[in-house]
Design a protein around this motif. Structure first.
Motif, PDB file in Angstrom:
ATOM      1  N   GLU A  55       0.833  -1.212   0.000  1.00 20.07           N
ATOM      2  CA  GLU A  55       0.000   0.000   0.000  1.00 20.07           C
ATOM      3  C   GLU A  55       0.863   1.256   0.000  1.00 20.07           C
ATOM      4  O   GLU A  55       0.621   2.192  -0.781  1.00 20.07           O
ATOM      5  N   LEU A  58       2.478   1.866  -3.393  1.00 19.27           N
ATOM      6  CA  LEU A  58       1.499   2.335  -4.374  1.00 19.27           C
ATOM      7  C   LEU A  58       1.142   3.801  -4.118  1.00 19.27           C
ATOM      8  O   LEU A  58       1.039   4.608  -5.057  1.00 19.27           O
ATOM      9  N   VAL A  70      -7.014   2.650  -0.132  1.00 20.55           N
ATOM     10  CA  VAL A  70      -6.453   1.716  -1.117  1.00 20.55           C
ATOM     11  C   VAL A  70      -6.829   0.313  -0.659  1.00 20.55           C
ATOM     12  O   VAL A  70      -6.606  -0.040   0.497  1.00 20.55           O
ATOM     13  N   PHE A  72      -6.965  -4.016  -1.711  1.00 16.04           N
ATOM     14  CA  PHE A  72      -6.514  -5.116  -2.574  1.00 16.04           C
ATOM     15  C   PHE A  72      -7.584  -6.198  -2.469  1.00 16.04           C
ATOM     16  O   PHE A  72      -7.700  -6.865  -1.438  1.00 16.04           O
ATOM     17  N   ALA A 196      -4.546  -6.708 -11.253  1.00 15.94           N
ATOM     18  CA  ALA A 196      -3.080  -6.644 -11.151  1.00 15.94           C
ATOM     19  C   ALA A 196      -2.364  -7.394 -12.263  1.00 15.94           C
ATOM     20  O   ALA A 196      -1.182  -7.179 -12.493  1.00 15.94           O
ATOM     21  N   THR A 206      -7.087  -7.329  -7.231  1.00 19.82           N
ATOM     22  CA  THR A 206      -7.532  -6.125  -7.943  1.00 19.82           C
ATOM     23  C   THR A 206      -7.334  -4.941  -7.016  1.00 19.82           C
ATOM     24  O   THR A 206      -7.750  -4.975  -5.862  1.00 19.82           O
ATOM     25  N   VAL A 207      -6.685  -3.917  -7.526  1.00 23.21           N
ATOM     26  CA  VAL A 207      -6.445  -2.722  -6.717  1.00 23.21           C
ATOM     27  C   VAL A 207      -7.642  -1.790  -6.863  1.00 23.21           C
ATOM     28  O   VAL A 207      -8.101  -1.549  -7.983  1.00 23.21           O
ATOM     29  N   ILE A 209      -8.875   2.075  -5.578  1.00 21.78           N
ATOM     30  CA  ILE A 209      -8.520   3.326  -4.890  1.00 21.78           C
ATOM     31  C   ILE A 209      -9.793   4.167  -4.869  1.00 21.78           C
ATOM     32  O   ILE A 209     -10.335   4.486  -5.926  1.00 21.78           O
ATOM     33  N   SER A 236      -8.688  -4.385   3.729  1.00 21.02           N
ATOM     34  CA  SER A 236      -8.723  -5.453   2.707  1.00 21.02           C
ATOM     35  C   SER A 236      -8.684  -6.856   3.315  1.00 21.02           C
ATOM     36  O   SER A 236      -8.494  -7.836   2.613  1.00 21.02           O
ATOM     37  N   CYS A 246       3.337  -8.273  -4.628  1.00 28.64           N
ATOM     38  CA  CYS A 246       3.355  -7.549  -5.902  1.00 28.64           C
ATOM     39  C   CYS A 246       4.700  -6.814  -6.018  1.00 28.64           C
ATOM     40  O   CYS A 246       5.327  -6.508  -5.034  1.00 28.64           O
TER      41      CYS A 246
END
Ligand code: PMP
Length: 334
Positions: A55, A58, A70, A72, A196, A206-207, A209, A236, A246
Motif C-alpha cells: 500500500e 502504491l 487503497v 486489494f 493486477a 484487484t487494486v 482506490i 482489505s 506484488c
C-alpha cells in the motif's frame, strides 16, 4: 532475461525477471520464517508488513492523497463491474449512472450497472470501437451518481489520452491495462480500479482506490465481499486476500511511448499491410513469431487479428526484436 520466451500477452502478462527470481527464492522460506508467503496466515505480522508495504509503495508511486482508501480485493476487474454500481449508484437518489462505452470492457461494465439502476450511455452509439468519441458529442447527466469509463480498452486498443471533464460528477475509471504505465492525478477521480495481472503482478488481486467520502451509500443487496466500506474498514482483510507479493510512473510513461512508437510507426508506414487483416497471413505471422520465441500475439478471440501488449515488464529490446521481425515479414509478404 534474453533466454526467456518473449511474452506480448494481454494478461496474465510478463513479470519482470527480478520479481520472478525473488518469488522463486522466497517460495520455500520467506524471510527466514520457514514457510512461503502462499502458506502464511493473512493475519500474521509478516503478511501485515507485506500488505502495508504494497500500500505505501502504491501511494508513493501514484501520489495518492490521504483522503483515498487503497484496497486489494478479489473478483478481478469483472468483480468491480458489479461492485462499482452496488457501492456508488446510490450516491444520488435517482440511481442513474453515466457510462462511456468504448470497447468490450466498458460495455460489460455498463450491462452490469443496468441491474442496479439507470444507465445513460453519454455519446451517440458507435459503429465500431476505434476511437474515443469527441467530448463535444457527449451529453452528461448532471444528476448522475457517477461517470464511468475504461481508460484503456484491452480488446479494442482504445486508450484515453485525457481525463474526462465531468463538471463535478464523481469520475470512475477502469485502469486495468494501463495502470502504473504513466502518472495519474488521482484527485480527479472518485474511484480507480485495476486488475493486477497486467502491469503490477499476478491475477487474483484487484487494486481499488476510492475517495473516502463516497463510502457508505452501498445498496443493501450488495454482497458483503464487494462492499467497499466493509473492505476498507478491514484494510482489505475482511476475508482472505490473495497472499502473494506484488512487485516512477514518469519513467514508465516514457518507456511506454518509446515502445508503442516503435510498433505504431511500423504499422503506419506499412501502406495498410498491418491494418488489413488476412487470416492466412496472420497465422503465418504467428507461426514465425513463435519460432523466434515470441508468444501471445494473437488478437482477442472476439476481434481476431494481431495484438501486441507492451506492459511495463516488456523490454525495449524485446519490442525491437518484434519490430525487426515485423519489418522482415512485411518485406517477404507485401
Ligand atoms: N477491464 C479491462 C480493461 C480488462 O482488460 C480486463 C481483462 N482483460 C477486465 C476488465 C476484466 O478483468 P478480469 O478478467 O480480472 O475480471
Amino acid at each position: 532475461d534474453n533466454k526467456r520466451t518473449m511474452n506480448f500477452g494481454a494478461g496474465p502478462a510478463k513479470l519482470p525477471q527480478p520479481v520472478l527470481l525473488a518469488a522463486q527464492k522466497e517460495l520455500l522460506d520467506y524471510n527466514g520464517i520457514g514457510i512461503s508467503v502462499l502458506e502464511m496466515s493473512h493475519r500474521s505480522s509478516d503478511f501485515t508488513k507485506i500488505l502495508k508495504a504494497a500500500e505505501s509503495l502504491l501511494r508513493e508511486l501514484l501520489e495518492i492523497p490521504d483522503n483515498y482508501k487503497v484496497m486489494f480485493l478479489q473478483g478481478g476487474g469483472t468483480g468491480q463491474f458489479s461492485a462499482v454500481p452496488l457501492n456508488l449508484i446510490g450516491l444520488k437518489e435517482d440511481r442513474c449512472a453515466d457510462y462511456l462505452v468504448t470497447g468490450t470492457w466498458s460495455s460489460k461494465a455498463a450491462k452490469e450497472a443496468e441491474k442496479y439502476g439507470k444507465v445513460n450511455i453519454v455519446h451517440p452509439k458507435l459503429d465500431s470501437y476505434t476511437k474515443v468519441p469527441d467530448p463535444s458529442s457527449w451529453s452528461l447527466n448532471p444528476s448522475a451518481s457517477y461517470v464511468y469509463y475504461c481508460c484503456n480498452e484491452t480488446v479494442h486498443g482504445v486508450e484515453f489520452n485525457f481525463v474526462p471533464d465531468t463538471k463535478g460528477v464523481v469520475l470512475v475509471s477502469d485502469m486495468s491495462s494501463n495502470f502504473l504505465s504513466r502518472p495519474v492525478d488521482v484527485s480527479k477521480f472518485g474511484l480507480i480500479f485495476a486488475g493486477a495481472q497486467k502491469n503490477v503482478g499476478c491475477a487474483g488481486v484487484t487494486v481499488v482506490i476510492v475517495r473516502e467520502d463516497l463510502l457508505g451509500k452501498t445498496l443493501k443487496e450488495c454482497p458483503v465481499v464487494l462492499d467497499y466500506q466493509v473492505q476498507a474498514g478491514n484494510n482489505s482483510l475482511y476475508n482472505t486476500p490473495p497472499c502473494f507479493r506484488c512487485g516512477g510512473t514518469a519513467a514508465m510513461e516514457r518507456l511506454s511511448k518509446e515502445k508503442s512508437g516503435m510498433i505504431y510507426d511500423l504499422i503506419n508506414q506499412s501502406n495498410g499491410f498491418y491494418k488489413d487483416g488476412d487470416e492466412a497471413l496472420e497465422k503465418k505471422f504467428l507461426d514465425g513469431a513463435s519460432k523466434l520465441g515470441m508468444i501471445s500475439l494473437k488478437g482477442h478471440r472476439s476481434v481476431g487479428g494481431i495484438r501486441v501488449s507492451l506492459y511495463n515488464a516488456v523490454t525495449v529490446e524485446e519490442t525491437q526484436a518484434l519490430a525487426d521481425y515485423m519489418t522482415e515479414f512485411l518485406k517477404e509478404h507485401q
